[in-house]
Design a protein around this motif. Structure first.
Motif, PDB file in Angstrom:
ATOM      1  N   SER A  45       1.236  -1.659   0.119  1.00  0.00           N
ATOM      2  CA  SER A  45      -0.045  -0.332   0.201  1.00  0.00           C
ATOM      3  C   SER A  45       1.143   1.733  -0.195  1.00  0.00           C
ATOM      4  N   ARG A  46       1.870   1.251  -0.721  1.00  0.00           N
ATOM      5  CA  ARG A  46       3.048   1.909  -0.425  1.00  0.00           C
ATOM      6  C   ARG A  46       2.689   2.766  -1.634  1.00  0.00           C
ATOM      7  N   GLY A  47       2.115   2.737  -2.652  1.00  0.00           N
ATOM      8  CA  GLY A  47       1.999   3.927  -4.123  1.00  0.00           C
ATOM      9  C   GLY A  47       1.132   4.636  -3.701  1.00  0.00           C
ATOM     10  N   SER A  48       0.379   3.942  -5.435  1.00  0.00           N
ATOM     11  CA  SER A  48      -0.963   4.518  -5.153  1.00  0.00           C
ATOM     12  C   SER A  48      -2.580   4.508  -6.125  1.00  0.00           C
ATOM     13  N   SER A  49      -1.822   2.123  -6.086  1.00  0.00           N
ATOM     14  CA  SER A  49      -2.863   1.302  -6.536  1.00  0.00           C
ATOM     15  C   SER A  49      -3.699   0.718  -5.707  1.00  0.00           C
ATOM     16  N   HIS A  50      -3.141   0.894  -4.159  1.00  0.00           N
ATOM     17  CA  HIS A  50      -4.387  -0.301  -3.558  1.00  0.00           C
ATOM     18  C   HIS A  50      -5.775  -0.090  -3.257  1.00  0.00           C
ATOM     19  N   GLY A  51      -5.906  -0.505  -2.118  1.00  0.00           N
ATOM     20  CA  GLY A  51      -7.249   0.239  -2.097  1.00  0.00           C
ATOM     21  C   GLY A  51      -8.225  -0.802  -2.867  1.00  0.00           C
ATOM     22  N   GLN A  52      -9.818  -0.768  -2.678  1.00  0.00           N
ATOM     23  CA  GLN A  52     -10.633  -1.256  -3.514  1.00  0.00           C
ATOM     24  C   GLN A  52     -12.019  -0.683  -4.546  1.00  0.00           C
ATOM     25  N   SER A  53     -11.457   0.549  -4.310  1.00  0.00           N
ATOM     26  CA  SER A  53     -12.688   1.599  -5.237  1.00  0.00           C
ATOM     27  C   SER A  53     -12.869   2.246  -5.999  1.00  0.00           C
ATOM     28  N   ARG A  54     -12.625   2.732  -7.365  1.00  0.00           N
ATOM     29  CA  ARG A  54     -11.986   3.681  -8.505  1.00  0.00           C
ATOM     30  C   ARG A  54     -13.239   4.170  -9.117  1.00  0.00           C
ATOM     31  N   ILE A  55     -13.449   5.420  -9.645  1.00  0.00           N
ATOM     32  CA  ILE A  55     -14.771   6.107  -9.965  1.00  0.00           C
ATOM     33  C   ILE A  55     -14.449   6.000 -11.862  1.00  0.00           C
ATOM     34  N   ILE A  56     -14.913   5.074 -12.579  1.00  0.00           N
ATOM     35  CA  ILE A  56     -13.898   5.572 -14.323  1.00  0.00           C
ATOM     36  C   ILE A  56     -15.622   6.096 -15.036  1.00  0.00           C
ATOM     37  N   ARG A  57     -14.861   6.837 -15.248  1.00  0.00           N
ATOM     38  CA  ARG A  57     -16.160   7.887 -16.170  1.00  0.00           C
ATOM     39  C   ARG A  57     -15.667   8.133 -17.721  1.00  0.00           C
ATOM     40  N   THR A  58     -16.513   8.997 -18.226  1.00  0.00           N
ATOM     41  CA  THR A  58     -16.460   9.233 -19.894  1.00  0.00           C
ATOM     42  C   THR A  58     -16.166  10.947 -19.635  1.00  0.00           C
ATOM     43  N   ALA A  59     -16.906  11.513 -18.559  1.00  0.00           N
ATOM     44  CA  ALA A  59     -16.997  12.884 -18.515  1.00  0.00           C
ATOM     45  C   ALA A  59     -15.596  13.529 -17.989  1.00  0.00           C
ATOM     46  N   TYR A  60     -14.673  14.456 -19.016  1.00  0.00           N
ATOM     47  CA  TYR A  60     -13.616  15.036 -18.931  1.00  0.00           C
ATOM     48  C   TYR A  60     -13.496  16.186 -19.471  1.00  0.00           C
ATOM     49  N   GLY A  61     -12.465  17.044 -18.975  1.00  0.00           N
ATOM     50  CA  GLY A  61     -12.392  18.791 -19.242  1.00  0.00           C
ATOM     51  C   GLY A  61     -11.860  18.807 -20.757  1.00  0.00           C
ATOM     52  N   ASP A  62     -11.838  17.903 -21.867  1.00  0.00           N
ATOM     53  CA  ASP A  62     -11.547  17.427 -22.826  1.00  0.00           C
ATOM     54  C   ASP A  62     -11.459  16.441 -23.522  1.00  0.00           C
ATOM     55  N   VAL A  63     -11.310  16.615 -25.122  1.00  0.00           N
ATOM     56  CA  VAL A  63     -11.995  15.438 -25.969  1.00  0.00           C
ATOM     57  C   VAL A  63     -11.022  14.431 -25.963  1.00  0.00           C
ATOM     58  N   GLU A  64      -9.853  14.802 -25.960  1.00  0.00           N
ATOM     59  CA  GLU A  64      -9.272  13.290 -25.922  1.00  0.00           C
ATOM     60  C   GLU A  64      -9.293  12.773 -24.790  1.00  0.00           C
ATOM     61  N   GLN A  65      -9.083  13.082 -23.228  1.00  0.00           N
ATOM     62  CA  GLN A  65      -9.421  11.966 -22.150  1.00  0.00           C
ATOM     63  C   GLN A  65     -10.652  11.339 -23.062  1.00  0.00           C
ATOM     64  N   ALA A  66     -11.669  12.154 -22.798  1.00  0.00           N
ATOM     65  CA  ALA A  66     -13.082  11.043 -22.885  1.00  0.00           C
ATOM     66  C   ALA A  66     -12.358  10.226 -23.816  1.00  0.00           C
ATOM     67  N   ASN A  67     -12.136  10.545 -25.304  1.00  0.00           N
ATOM     68  CA  ASN A  67     -12.070   9.239 -26.337  1.00  0.00           C
ATOM     69  C   ASN A  67     -11.624   8.239 -25.598  1.00  0.00           C
ATOM     70  N   MET A  68     -10.453   8.910 -24.705  1.00  0.00           N
ATOM     71  CA  MET A  68      -9.352   7.711 -24.043  1.00  0.00           C
ATOM     72  C   MET A  68     -10.051   6.567 -22.703  1.00  0.00           C
ATOM     73  N   ALA A  69     -11.166   7.359 -22.409  1.00  0.00           N
ATOM     74  CA  ALA A  69     -12.032   6.819 -21.286  1.00  0.00           C
ATOM     75  C   ALA A  69     -12.985   5.811 -21.885  1.00  0.00           C
ATOM     76  N   ARG A  70     -13.436   5.898 -23.113  1.00  0.00           N
ATOM     77  CA  ARG A  70     -14.195   5.230 -24.072  1.00  0.00           C
ATOM     78  C   ARG A  70     -13.399   4.720 -24.528  1.00  0.00           C
ATOM     79  N   ARG A  71     -11.826   4.442 -24.420  1.00  0.00           N
ATOM     80  CA  ARG A  71     -11.396   3.180 -25.218  1.00  0.00           C
ATOM     81  C   ARG A  71     -10.973   1.947 -23.968  1.00  0.00           C
ATOM     82  N   THR A  72     -11.239   2.955 -22.836  1.00  0.00           N
ATOM     83  CA  THR A  72     -10.413   2.379 -21.897  1.00  0.00           C
ATOM     84  C   THR A  72     -11.747   1.823 -20.815  1.00  0.00           C
ATOM     85  N   ARG A  73     -12.873   1.997 -21.397  1.00  0.00           N
ATOM     86  CA  ARG A  73     -14.055   0.860 -20.312  1.00  0.00           C
ATOM     87  C   ARG A  73     -14.062  -0.188 -21.434  1.00  0.00           C
TER      88      ARG A  73
END
Length: 388
Positions: A45-73
């Motif tokens: 638990s020393r880094g940034s990937s531990h824990g049991q939950s994270r939000i996944i979403r399409t709403a972002y502050g720019d189109v390129e990140q939103a496109n990446m979010a669709r692909r990652t889903r």
């Protein structure tokens, strides 16, 4: 004369979600000898990937990140099928903002299919435990969900190993040096004492320390490790928090926002956090106090979430690595194109793990990405960063 053989085709440093996904992606891309290294014994638990939950979403502050979010889903769904278990739970996300942040809110909402705007009593019906001030506006990202983070990480590592990958944990990398006489085409990693033809650095808060001796010293000032508080709040009887959410209204000198997730980890406890941390040395994080962050979070809960108890029931911690514009770096070394790196996830990297892995595999293999990576380059902070 041909170059001497390397121990591995590709090595990935950092076995968090981005490093683990990248190692697995390299195998899928056809590399047969892939090594994944982490400085700590796994799991940790020393880094940034531990824990049991994270939000996944399409709403972002720019189109390129939103496109990446669709692909990652889509990629998370593929990983679910390969792993044979549920890694993502559908859960709409409520975006809210005060009138002062309406432009930012409109940009986020423009990235989602549901363009309905909610106000006043409509917001109260959507989120009964909250009482947003007059003038607040809301939007609903119906494509959002909750990643079961610990399961995701274990599943990706398991797939990596079952497909022939090798993991070496508890093995710090102390230096990265080009092997003499190979024009940098073969790299040596001190610590594990291995050589490779391509390297991807996903070392989180330790990335700058590894990369700066290779001619990227500006990364030390560009990447800021922070300790963040992860807080859980008991829901009062008669109230519910059925939606995840983000309040884009900035608070404090760092203009940080708040986000929340329905009870998924601890029964009856909502995860609600302030998206701001305290700068720290990642090797001395336990000496850093979080009093200011916790006080700001308690004040927000008291005025905005009357359906939650006013004191957190559980306080955990995590690491962010933040860039000045809070957008991550996905890049290759300007002198050694067989070194790719991801850094400065700014608390938004977990959900993007599979798509960032695709990008990093393409970068280290000299392939073109389907995304415009201009705004992810280290060069945006200083021309010196990529020309030293």
């Amino acid at each position: 004369m041909s170059d001497p053989p390397a121990d591995y085709d590709r090595v990935v440093i950092g076995a968090g979600i981005i490093g683990s996904c990248t190692a697995y992606q390299l195998l899928k891309a056809g590399h047969r000898r892939v090594l994944l290294i982490d400085q700590f014994p796994l799991p940790h638990s020393r880094g940034s990937s531990h824990g049991q939950s994270r939000i996944i979403r399409t709403a972002y502050g720019d189109v390129e990140q939103a496109n990446m979010a669709r692909r990652t889903r889509l990629l998370w769904r593929d990983l679910e099928q390969s792993a044979g278990e549920t890694l993502c739970v559908d859960c709409p996300l409520l975006l809210v903002a005060a009138a002062s942040h309406r432009d930012e809110f409109n940009t986020y909402v423009s990235c989602i299919s549901n363009q309905t705007i909610y106000q006043g009593d409509q917001l109260a019906r959507l989120l009964p435990a909250a009482a947003f001030p007059d003038g607040y506006t809301g939007g609903l990202d119906d494509s959002a969900g909750l990643l079961r983070a610990d399961r995701c990480l274990l599943a990706v590592r398991r797939l990596f190993v079952s497909n022939g990958g090798i993991i070496r944990d508890g093995t710090p990398v102390t230096a990265i040096t080009p092997v003499e006489g190979t024009a940098g085409e073969i790299l040596r990693l001190e610590g594990p004492s291995v050589t490779c033809r391509g390297l991807v650095v996903c070392a989180g808060a330790w990335a700058a320390r590894l990369l700066s001796p290779l001619g990227l010293p500006r990364l030390v000032s560009t990447l800021r490790p922070e300790k963040v508080a992860v807080t859980y709040w008991k829901v009062k009887p008669g109230y519910t928090v059925p939606l995840a959410g983000i309040d884009l209204t900035g608070v404090g000198q760092q203009n940080g926002h708040f986000y929340w997730l329905p009870a998924l980890e601890y029964p009856g406890l909502v995860k609600l956090c302030y998206h701001v941390g305290v700068p720290c040395d990642p090797d001395r994080r336990d000496t850093v106090r979080m009093d200011g962050v916790l006080q700001t979070t308690k004040e927000y809960v008291a005025r905005t979430f009357p359906g939650l108890e006013p004191e957190p029931a559980i306080v955990e911690t995590c690491m962010y690595t933040v860039t000045p514009d809070e957008r991550c770096i996905l890049d290759v070394h300007p002198r050694y194109p067989n070194i790719a790196y991801a850094a400065g996830m700014s608390g938004q990297g977990f959900k993007m793990g599979p798509v960032f892995a695709e990008v990093l595999q393409q970068l280290v293999d000299g392939q073109k990405s389907q995304f415009d990576l201009t705004t992810f380059s280290a060069e945006r902070f200083s021309a010196d960063v990529s020309h030293l």
